[in-house]
Enzyme design. Structure first.
Site, PDB file in Angstrom:
ATOM      1  N   CYS A  91       0.813  -1.220   0.000  1.00 22.42           N
ATOM      2  CA  CYS A  91       0.000   0.000   0.000  1.00 22.42           C
ATOM      3  C   CYS A  91       0.843   1.264   0.000  1.00 22.42           C
ATOM      4  O   CYS A  91       0.358   2.326  -0.393  1.00 22.42           O
ATOM      5  CB  CYS A  91      -0.945   0.025   1.201  1.00 22.42           C
ATOM      6  SG  CYS A  91      -2.196  -1.266   1.154  1.00 22.42           S
ATOM      7  N   GLN A 152      -5.293  -9.046   5.993  1.00 20.11           N
ATOM      8  CA  GLN A 152      -5.273  -7.724   6.611  1.00 20.11           C
ATOM      9  C   GLN A 152      -6.510  -7.458   7.459  1.00 20.11           C
ATOM     10  O   GLN A 152      -6.433  -6.782   8.501  1.00 20.11           O
ATOM     11  CB  GLN A 152      -5.140  -6.636   5.541  1.00 20.11           C
ATOM     12  CG  GLN A 152      -3.761  -6.547   4.944  1.00 20.11           C
ATOM     13  CD  GLN A 152      -3.547  -5.267   4.152  1.00 20.11           C
ATOM     14  OE1 GLN A 152      -4.107  -4.212   4.449  1.00 20.11           O
ATOM     15  NE2 GLN A 152      -2.728  -5.357   3.114  1.00 20.11           N
ATOM     16  N   HIS A 345      -9.056   4.064  -1.588  1.00 21.70           N
ATOM     17  CA  HIS A 345      -7.697   3.528  -1.400  1.00 21.70           C
ATOM     18  C   HIS A 345      -7.291   2.716  -2.625  1.00 21.70           C
ATOM     19  O   HIS A 345      -7.277   1.478  -2.587  1.00 21.70           O
ATOM     20  CB  HIS A 345      -7.682   2.676  -0.132  1.00 21.70           C
ATOM     21  CG  HIS A 345      -6.339   2.136   0.247  1.00 21.70           C
ATOM     22  ND1 HIS A 345      -5.151   2.589  -0.291  1.00 21.70           N
ATOM     23  CD2 HIS A 345      -5.994   1.155   1.134  1.00 21.70           C
ATOM     24  CE1 HIS A 345      -4.140   1.912   0.242  1.00 21.70           C
ATOM     25  NE2 HIS A 345      -4.629   1.041   1.105  1.00 21.70           N
ATOM     26  N   CYS A 375       0.523   2.309   6.613  1.00 23.21           N
ATOM     27  CA  CYS A 375       0.715   0.893   6.937  1.00 23.21           C
ATOM     28  C   CYS A 375       0.729   0.089   5.647  1.00 23.21           C
ATOM     29  O   CYS A 375       0.108   0.466   4.647  1.00 23.21           O
ATOM     30  CB  CYS A 375      -0.391   0.404   7.863  1.00 23.21           C
ATOM     31  SG  CYS A 375      -2.062   0.558   7.184  1.00 23.21           S
TER      32      CYS A 375
END
Length: 389
Positions: A91, A152, A345, A375
């Site tokens: 990410c 996740q 995102h 993160c």
């Protein structure tokens, strides 16, 4: 002594990462190329002067394979002499691209460089680069973590349990993200950073009417009886409402030195002050933002109180709220124009999307110092400090 400054920062609107999303019809190469063209149009630079283009993409397969950044450079009409590479720090891929680009300028390897990122999750779904039945981790990792790593979503639940973050707290944070994003759009605060594309001019996932009452009706997104038995402390409070959605989008920033900026008649938006990257427990996975924040502040010789604005990627509400508990940061200074829960995102694009939003917010609010941290899967995190110039 050389410095590294951002002289322009742009992004596409962010679409839903679904077949009916507003940008689903746009090839990822074209998404990224749009931001590259916009950088050149807004700055008036000769693209032949660009020493390198460093792009982030997470799922590098299918239409995002074969060094997507290189083909975006060609699609944007840059001379074929302009090189490009694509990096993957999950990410944080395009934030890592910013680090690499700035470090290249600081070292003298580059004079003018683009850091950027793209992800089309409607066309290249998450995990599509791992075929069914294939193990991306290998046997020694399995030996090191005999009970197995987790997705996740489970990490987000474990974080919520460890820091005693309840459902109402996570939902309240998520609603605030939507409210801030909607207010920023209504006030025209995104106009300078967003480059409309094919009739799409606004982020598609912002829900001005969101409320804790609405979010309270959503079911847990990651409940699994196997993980429930393994981790009895989990209360299953992570939902689609207090986590980031899946999205399509691209973003890009142009980085140079103050000397080169002056020579080219470019106005710096912010100086890239300090950088840090760190690893953390790959089981909790998403908590690296805590040590990364501490590390970058130490490198910058600053304290938390020196920071006027923060961008902490909202992969999940629990991540930002745990970070806030550990750092003591003022949430009123965090993601002031909304975060990924509302804006979206698009994995590989998110790093430079946060940077783009941050540098424009710094100018709007007269902030001197700002800190960005993300993160990343596998127990990683990037952090950097920006300074207004």
């Amino acid at each position: 002594m050389r410095d590294a400054v951002i002289v322009e920062a742009v992004r596409t609107p962010i679409g839903k990462g679904k077949p009916n999303g507003a940008l689903a019809h746009v090839h990822p190469v074209e998404l990224l190329a749009h931001t590259l063209r916009t950088l050149v149009e807004r700055t008036g630079i000769d693209p032949a002067l660009i020493d390198d283009v460093i792009g982030g993409t997470v799922d590098q397969v299918g239409e995002q394979a074969m060094n997507t950044t290189r083909y975006a450079v060609l699609s944007a009409g840059f001379p074929d002499s302009v090189p490009a590479t694509t990096v993957d720090r999950q990410c944080g891929s395009s934030q890592q691209a910013v680090h690499f680009a700035a470090q290249g300028v600081l070292s003298g390897a580059y004079d003018l460089v683009v850091a950027c990122g793209v992800e089309s999750m409607s066309r290249v779904p998450m995990w599509s680069n791992v075929p069914a039945g294939k193990d991306p981790f290998g046997p020694k990792v399995a030996e090191r973590y005999p009970e197995g790593l987790v997705p996740q979503g489970i990490s987000a639940e474990l974080i919520a349990a460890k820091w005693s973050i309840g459902r109402e707290q996570m939902d309240t944070f998520a609603v605030s993200s939507h409210q801030k994003a909607a207010a920023a759009w209504d006030s025209g605060l995104f106009d300078a950073e967003v480059a409309p594309l094919e009739g799409v001019a606004r982020d598609e996932c912002v829900r001005p009417g969101s409320s804790t009452e609405i979010l309270a009706g959503l079911r847990p997104a990651y409940h699994d009886p196997v993980f429930a038995e393994r981790f009895p402390q989990i209360e299953w409070n992570v939902t689609a409402g207090n986590a980031s959605p899946i999205n399509d989008g691209a973003s890009a920033v142009l980085i140079t030195s103050s000397e080169t900026a002056a020579r080219l008649g470019l106005r710096p938006l912010a100086r890239l002050h300090s950088f840090a990257v760190t690893g953390s427990d790959p089981l909790l996975m998403l908590t690296g933002v805590i040590p990364a924040t501490e590390k970058v502040l130490r490198k910058a010789s600053l304290t938390l109180g020196d920071i006027d604005l923060f961008e902490v990627n909202e992969a999940f509400s629990s991540v930002v709220l745990a970070w806030r508990q550990e750092t003591g940061a003022d949430l009123a200074r965090v993601n002031v124009h909304g975060g990924a829960i509302a804006l979206g995102h698009p994995l590989g694009a998110s790093g430079t999307r946060l940077t783009t939003t941050l540098v424009h917010a710094m100018r709007e609010r007269g902030a001197r110092y700002a800190l960005q941290t993300m993160c990343e899967a596998g127990g990683l995190a990037n952090a950097m400090v920006l300074e207004r110039v």
